[in-house]
Design a protein around this motif. Structure first.
Motif, PDB file in Angstrom:
ATOM      1  N   LEU A 192     -15.604  57.360   4.687  1.00  0.00           N
ATOM      2  CA  LEU A 192     -16.993  57.408   5.138  1.00  0.00           C
ATOM      3  C   LEU A 192     -17.122  58.017   6.531  1.00  0.00           C
ATOM      4  O   LEU A 192     -18.206  58.452   6.916  1.00  0.00           O
ATOM      5  CB  LEU A 192     -17.612  56.011   5.133  1.00  0.00           C
ATOM      6  N   ARG A 193     -16.055  57.999   7.311  1.00  0.00           N
ATOM      7  CA  ARG A 193     -16.038  58.683   8.608  1.00  0.00           C
ATOM      8  C   ARG A 193     -14.635  59.229   8.815  1.00  0.00           C
ATOM      9  O   ARG A 193     -13.665  58.466   8.859  1.00  0.00           O
ATOM     10  CB  ARG A 193     -16.392  57.732   9.762  1.00  0.00           C
ATOM     11  N   PRO A 194     -14.465  60.551   8.938  1.00  0.00           N
ATOM     12  CA  PRO A 194     -13.123  61.081   9.201  1.00  0.00           C
ATOM     13  C   PRO A 194     -12.670  60.736  10.612  1.00  0.00           C
ATOM     14  O   PRO A 194     -13.487  60.514  11.509  1.00  0.00           O
ATOM     15  CB  PRO A 194     -13.294  62.594   9.018  1.00  0.00           C
ATOM     16  N   GLY A 195     -11.374  60.669  10.801  1.00  0.00           N
ATOM     17  CA  GLY A 195     -10.823  60.326  12.111  1.00  0.00           C
ATOM     18  C   GLY A 195      -9.391  60.799  12.241  1.00  0.00           C
ATOM     19  O   GLY A 195      -8.932  61.677  11.506  1.00  0.00           O
ATOM     20  N   HIS A 196      -8.677  60.172  13.169  1.00  0.00           N
ATOM     21  CA  HIS A 196      -7.304  60.572  13.488  1.00  0.00           C
ATOM     22  C   HIS A 196      -6.391  60.479  12.259  1.00  0.00           C
ATOM     23  O   HIS A 196      -5.502  61.311  12.070  1.00  0.00           O
ATOM     24  CB  HIS A 196      -6.786  59.667  14.609  1.00  0.00           C
ATOM     25  N   ILE A 197      -6.596  59.441  11.436  1.00  0.00           N
ATOM     26  CA  ILE A 197      -5.839  59.334  10.185  1.00  0.00           C
ATOM     27  C   ILE A 197      -6.543  60.213   9.161  1.00  0.00           C
ATOM     28  O   ILE A 197      -7.652  59.925   8.723  1.00  0.00           O
ATOM     29  CB  ILE A 197      -5.734  57.868   9.734  1.00  0.00           C
ATOM     30  N   SER A 198      -5.897  61.307   8.814  1.00  0.00           N
ATOM     31  CA  SER A 198      -6.541  62.371   8.044  1.00  0.00           C
ATOM     32  C   SER A 198      -6.455  62.088   6.547  1.00  0.00           C
ATOM     33  O   SER A 198      -5.680  61.238   6.097  1.00  0.00           O
ATOM     34  CB  SER A 198      -5.844  63.700   8.344  1.00  0.00           C
ATOM     35  N   PRO A 199      -7.242  62.832   5.752  1.00  0.00           N
ATOM     36  CA  PRO A 199      -7.110  62.710   4.295  1.00  0.00           C
ATOM     37  C   PRO A 199      -5.677  62.921   3.804  1.00  0.00           C
ATOM     38  O   PRO A 199      -5.252  62.298   2.836  1.00  0.00           O
ATOM     39  CB  PRO A 199      -8.055  63.803   3.773  1.00  0.00           C
ATOM     40  N   LEU A 200      -4.928  63.793   4.481  1.00  0.00           N
ATOM     41  CA  LEU A 200      -3.543  64.041   4.062  1.00  0.00           C
ATOM     42  C   LEU A 200      -2.646  62.826   4.343  1.00  0.00           C
ATOM     43  O   LEU A 200      -1.746  62.512   3.562  1.00  0.00           O
ATOM     44  CB  LEU A 200      -2.990  65.290   4.753  1.00  0.00           C
ATOM     45  N   ALA A 218     -23.768  55.252   0.235  1.00  0.00           N
ATOM     46  CA  ALA A 218     -22.586  54.536   0.715  1.00  0.00           C
ATOM     47  C   ALA A 218     -23.006  53.417   1.664  1.00  0.00           C
ATOM     48  O   ALA A 218     -24.103  53.438   2.207  1.00  0.00           O
ATOM     49  CB  ALA A 218     -21.668  55.513   1.434  1.00  0.00           C
ATOM     50  N   PRO A 219     -22.124  52.435   1.893  1.00  0.00           N
ATOM     51  CA  PRO A 219     -22.435  51.465   2.954  1.00  0.00           C
ATOM     52  C   PRO A 219     -22.681  52.194   4.275  1.00  0.00           C
ATOM     53  O   PRO A 219     -21.992  53.164   4.584  1.00  0.00           O
ATOM     54  CB  PRO A 219     -21.159  50.611   3.033  1.00  0.00           C
ATOM     55  N   ARG A 220     -23.682  51.734   5.032  1.00  0.00           N
ATOM     56  CA  ARG A 220     -23.895  52.284   6.373  1.00  0.00           C
ATOM     57  C   ARG A 220     -22.709  51.891   7.243  1.00  0.00           C
ATOM     58  O   ARG A 220     -22.256  50.752   7.204  1.00  0.00           O
ATOM     59  CB  ARG A 220     -25.188  51.736   6.990  1.00  0.00           C
ATOM     60  N   VAL A 221     -22.229  52.830   8.043  1.00  0.00           N
ATOM     61  CA  VAL A 221     -21.093  52.558   8.919  1.00  0.00           C
ATOM     62  C   VAL A 221     -21.346  53.164  10.294  1.00  0.00           C
ATOM     63  O   VAL A 221     -22.226  54.017  10.466  1.00  0.00           O
ATOM     64  CB  VAL A 221     -19.765  53.130   8.342  1.00  0.00           C
ATOM     65  N   SER A 222     -20.566  52.732  11.273  1.00  0.00           N
ATOM     66  CA  SER A 222     -20.681  53.253  12.634  1.00  0.00           C
ATOM     67  C   SER A 222     -20.447  54.760  12.652  1.00  0.00           C
ATOM     68  O   SER A 222     -19.567  55.270  11.955  1.00  0.00           O
ATOM     69  CB  SER A 222     -19.642  52.575  13.534  1.00  0.00           C
ATOM     70  N   GLY A 223     -21.234  55.452  13.486  1.00  0.00           N
ATOM     71  CA  GLY A 223     -21.021  56.879  13.692  1.00  0.00           C
ATOM     72  C   GLY A 223     -21.456  57.757  12.541  1.00  0.00           C
ATOM     73  O   GLY A 223     -21.064  58.917  12.470  1.00  0.00           O
TER      74      GLY A 223
END
Length: 331
Positions: A192-200, A218-223
């Motif tokens: 729901l939010r991409p970050g340092h831990i990537s899809p790969l 989707a559930p609402r999430v931060s950012g």
């Protein structure tokens, strides 16, 4: 930077008393309150100017606290915890009935994370020992809502000042952008939010590259709002091949620009300010918010960001820049 015994004790005492404490995590600095105390959580929303239906992430001292906050935890969620915790991964799980609506934005899910910063972990362990059951710290980024996330203690002080009784200084954040959020509440895990831990990275555990979903279903999430992480100075993203022409046009108009780019300036004497960022996605992410903040203070009319390379490794940074551009220039 390591807080003193007295700093930790004061932080625990403030949290137990329902007050706010800013704390370092490996991603960004968080504005923390006792997640089990709705009145304390309300102070986070007041200090940030954050909409009340926008959920918070609860930070825990370890995996063993998860089932106090979440129910029906899937096996794959436990695998993700084992692999990436402590670290910059937030899991969205079905919440236990007691978890306050103030934390979840009134949803039936809760975001949980065990952060990878030694100061955050030490505070969480001490808070858990003092509080006992239901010990967790709700902590969104320690900035005014929608603005650039802080990656140093000084950024927090600049953003929130007297609104925070204590800022624990743990030095600059190692990652520099917010955690990856993955929803494990609806069956197949979804980012729901991409970050340092990537899809790969996630593929190694899930056996497939997870879908990235930021839709309203989707559930609402931060950012997740369209405008976020934004400077008060207008911001434009411009491709590398158009950059020189764009800057020249701005200069002829009498406008001043600050440029953020992984490349050297195209010619001497322009533009007004230039911030050189690393050309790799991890280094770029680490420096991005500090660069945006510097340019916001540079007295320029426009922040120009050279467009990023395509590729999944740039997904998280591209997400932050897109939202920053959408919100930039608004008072």
């Amino acid at each position: 930077m390591t807080p003193s015994e007295a700093d930790y004790q004061r932080a625990v005492d403030l949290l137990l008393a329902g007050e706010l404490v800013a704390l370092p995590t490996e991603t960004v600095y968080g504005l923390g309150a006792d997640a089990a105390n709705p009145a304390a959580v309300a102070k986070i929303f007041a200090a940030k100017g954050r909409p009340a239906d926008h959920p918070l992430i609860v930070h825990l001292a370890g995996h063993d606290a998860v089932e106090a906050w979440a129910e029906q935890v899937q096996a794959i969620a436990w695998e993700l915890m084992e692999t990436f915790w402590p670290g910059p991964l937030t899991l969205i799980l079905k919440k236990q009935a007691w978890v306050p609506d103030a934390v979840t934005g009134g949803q039936d899910t809760v975001g949980l994370r065990v952060p990878g910063h030694p100061v955050a972990l030490e505070l969480l362990r001490r808070f858990a020992a003092a509080k006992g059951a239901h010990a967790g710290i709700a902590a969104p980024s320690a900035n005014r809502f929608g603005r650039i996330s802080p990656t140093t203690a000084a950024h927090v002080a600049e953003e929130l000042g007297e609104a925070v009784p204590l800022i624990l200084d743990g030095g600059p954040c190692a990652v520099g952008i917010e955690s990856t959020i993955i929803d494990c509440s609806r069956g197949e895990p979804v980012v729901l939010r991409p970050g340092h831990i990537s899809p790969l990275h996630l593929e190694a555990v899930l056996g497939r590259v997870p879908a990235i979903e930021t839709s309203h279903g989707a559930p609402r999430v931060s950012g997740s709002l369209e405008a976020h992480y934004a400077p008060t100075t207008p911001l434009r993203v411009v491709t590398g091949e158009r950059l020189l022409d764009f800057l020249n046009a701005q200069r002829h108009r009498g406008g001043t620009c600050g440029v953020i780019s992984p490349n050297q300036p195209p010619q001497a004497g322009m533009p007004h300010a230039w911030r050189l960022l690393p050309a790799d996605p991890v280094g770029y992410a680490h420096d991005l918010y500090a660069a945006l903040r510097d340019m916001d203070h540079a007295g320029v009319d426009l922040i120009v960001v050279e467009a990023l390379p395509s590729g999944t490794e740039w997904t998280a940074v591209a997400d932050r820049l897109r939202r920053a551009a959408a919100g930039a220039g608004q008072a």
